[in-house]
Design a protein around this motif. Structure first.
Motif: not given
Length: 76
Positions: A26, A30, A34-35, A38-39
């Protein structure tokens, strides 16, 4: 039987909707803009977490079924 299937489907739906990440993953993810990575990491963690639970459930079902077979009275 129908209730069991609905319960299993609901359980998998809730498991895939929850956000499970370790603290280090995490923190690293974070910091990025770009997310999408993380996804991807989150989906990978959820997939790896689901496999042991499925194996335990299958083994438990086999033990349950064999235990109930041995307890049924034999009719001749």
């Amino acid at each position: 039987m129908k209730k069991q299937v609905l319960f299993i489907l609901f359980t998998f739906y809730v498991a895939f909707q929850s956000g499970a990440q370790c603290a280090m993953c995490r923190a690293v993810l974070e910091s990025g803009e770009s997310q999408s990575p993380a996804r991807g990491i989150n989906d990978g963690i959820m997939f790896l977490m689901a496999v042991p639970y499925i194996l335990v459930a299958v083994i438990g079902y086999i033990v349950y079924r064999s235990y109930n077979k041995s307890r049924k009275p034999k009719t001749n």
